[in-house]
Write a protein that holds these residues in place. Structure first.
Motif, PDB file in Angstrom:
ATOM      1  N   GLN A 181       0.834  -1.203   0.000  1.00 52.62           N
ATOM      2  CA  GLN A 181       0.000   0.000   0.000  1.00 52.62           C
ATOM      3  C   GLN A 181       0.867   1.252   0.000  1.00 52.62           C
ATOM      4  O   GLN A 181       1.891   1.307   0.689  1.00 52.62           O
ATOM      5  CB  GLN A 181      -0.912   0.046   1.232  1.00 52.62           C
ATOM      6  N   ALA A 182       0.437   2.252  -0.751  1.00 52.32           N
ATOM      7  CA  ALA A 182       1.125   3.542  -0.766  1.00 52.32           C
ATOM      8  C   ALA A 182       0.111   4.642  -1.076  1.00 52.32           C
ATOM      9  O   ALA A 182      -0.938   4.388  -1.671  1.00 52.32           O
ATOM     10  CB  ALA A 182       2.239   3.556  -1.809  1.00 52.32           C
ATOM     11  N   ALA A 183       0.436   5.841  -0.666  1.00 51.38           N
ATOM     12  CA  ALA A 183      -0.389   7.014  -0.952  1.00 51.38           C
ATOM     13  C   ALA A 183       0.531   8.171  -1.329  1.00 51.38           C
ATOM     14  O   ALA A 183       1.550   8.400  -0.681  1.00 51.38           O
ATOM     15  CB  ALA A 183      -1.233   7.390   0.261  1.00 51.38           C
ATOM     16  N   VAL A 184       0.171   8.864  -2.388  1.00 53.32           N
ATOM     17  CA  VAL A 184       0.961   9.983  -2.899  1.00 53.32           C
ATOM     18  C   VAL A 184       0.394  11.288  -2.341  1.00 53.32           C
ATOM     19  O   VAL A 184      -0.828  11.473  -2.305  1.00 53.32           O
ATOM     20  CB  VAL A 184       0.932  10.014  -4.445  1.00 53.32           C
ATOM     21  N   TYR A 185       1.287  12.170  -1.942  1.00 52.72           N
ATOM     22  CA  TYR A 185       0.901  13.462  -1.380  1.00 52.72           C
ATOM     23  C   TYR A 185       1.813  14.572  -1.882  1.00 52.72           C
ATOM     24  O   TYR A 185       2.948  14.334  -2.282  1.00 52.72           O
ATOM     25  CB  TYR A 185       0.995  13.442   0.158  1.00 52.72           C
ATOM     26  N   ASP A 186       1.294  15.783  -1.794  1.00 56.04           N
ATOM     27  CA  ASP A 186       2.079  17.014  -1.964  1.00 56.04           C
ATOM     28  C   ASP A 186       2.834  17.109  -3.289  1.00 56.04           C
ATOM     29  O   ASP A 186       3.943  17.629  -3.344  1.00 56.04           O
ATOM     30  CB  ASP A 186       3.064  17.189  -0.798  1.00 56.04           C
ATOM     31  N   VAL A 187       2.231  16.650  -4.377  1.00 55.52           N
ATOM     32  CA  VAL A 187       2.856  16.825  -5.687  1.00 55.52           C
ATOM     33  C   VAL A 187       2.541  18.244  -6.149  1.00 55.52           C
ATOM     34  O   VAL A 187       1.378  18.608  -6.329  1.00 55.52           O
ATOM     35  CB  VAL A 187       2.341  15.792  -6.708  1.00 55.52           C
ATOM     36  N   ALA A 188       3.590  19.033  -6.307  1.00 63.86           N
ATOM     37  CA  ALA A 188       3.413  20.441  -6.689  1.00 63.86           C
ATOM     38  C   ALA A 188       4.589  20.911  -7.521  1.00 63.86           C
ATOM     39  O   ALA A 188       5.732  20.526  -7.279  1.00 63.86           O
ATOM     40  CB  ALA A 188       3.281  21.314  -5.434  1.00 63.86           C
ATOM     41  N   ILE A 189       4.279  21.755  -8.498  1.00 65.20           N
ATOM     42  CA  ILE A 189       5.276  22.375  -9.374  1.00 65.20           C
ATOM     43  C   ILE A 189       4.969  23.870  -9.418  1.00 65.20           C
ATOM     44  O   ILE A 189       3.802  24.257  -9.591  1.00 65.20           O
ATOM     45  CB  ILE A 189       5.190  21.818 -10.815  1.00 65.20           C
TER      46      ILE A 189
END
Length: 140
Positions: free
Chosen positions: A66-74
């Motif tokens: 299990q994994a969760a992606v967070y805070d992807v920002a450019i």
């Protein structure tokens, strides 16, 4: 443009992390809180143009399934140049044995759909700021 990817949390300007998140309309906290979150993450990705931090993302994971992606920002001036894709690809390569979930900012779902993510029918959330998140379109 000389883009470099770093995956360690050393020598990060946490104030800049908070500023970038705020500038793109995402949840942002104190620099110290962002430092704590990124350092506790399973994997982190930071993009630099020369010496300038221009984007980042992270995933939390059990490392097994299990994994969760967070805070992807450019930064806005770098958007639309494939850099968000590079962040997502780097994160997904580091959790390739896992099911991956995320929640996208309203209006940004199409970006993640291009990278194989599908809308969930069973997603649920319990936010600390329930009213604000409903107003922003995250919950019903």
């Amino acid at each position: 443009m000389n883009i470099e990817i770093k995956t360690e949390c050393t020598n990060i300007n946490w104030e800049k992390v908070s500023e970038i998140l705020e500038s793109v309309g995402m949840a942002h906290y104190s620099p110290e809180k962002h430092r704590q979150a990124f350092e506790a993450s399973f994997c982190t990705v930071f993009l630099y143009d020369g010496e300038d931090l221009i984007g980042f993302g992270r995933a939390i994971s059990d490392g097994a399934y299990q994994a969760a992606v967070y805070d992807v920002a450019i930064l806005e001036k770098y958007q639309g140049q494939g850099l968000g894709k590079r962040i997502i690809q780097e994160i997904l390569s580091r959790v390739s044995n896992c099911h991956v979930i995320l929640y996208a900012s309203p209006g940004k779902e199409g970006f993640y759909e291009k990278h194989g993510f599908k809308r969930m029918k069973t997603g649920m959330a319990s936010f600390l700021n329930k009213d604000a998140m409903a107003k922003r379109g995250f919950t019903e």
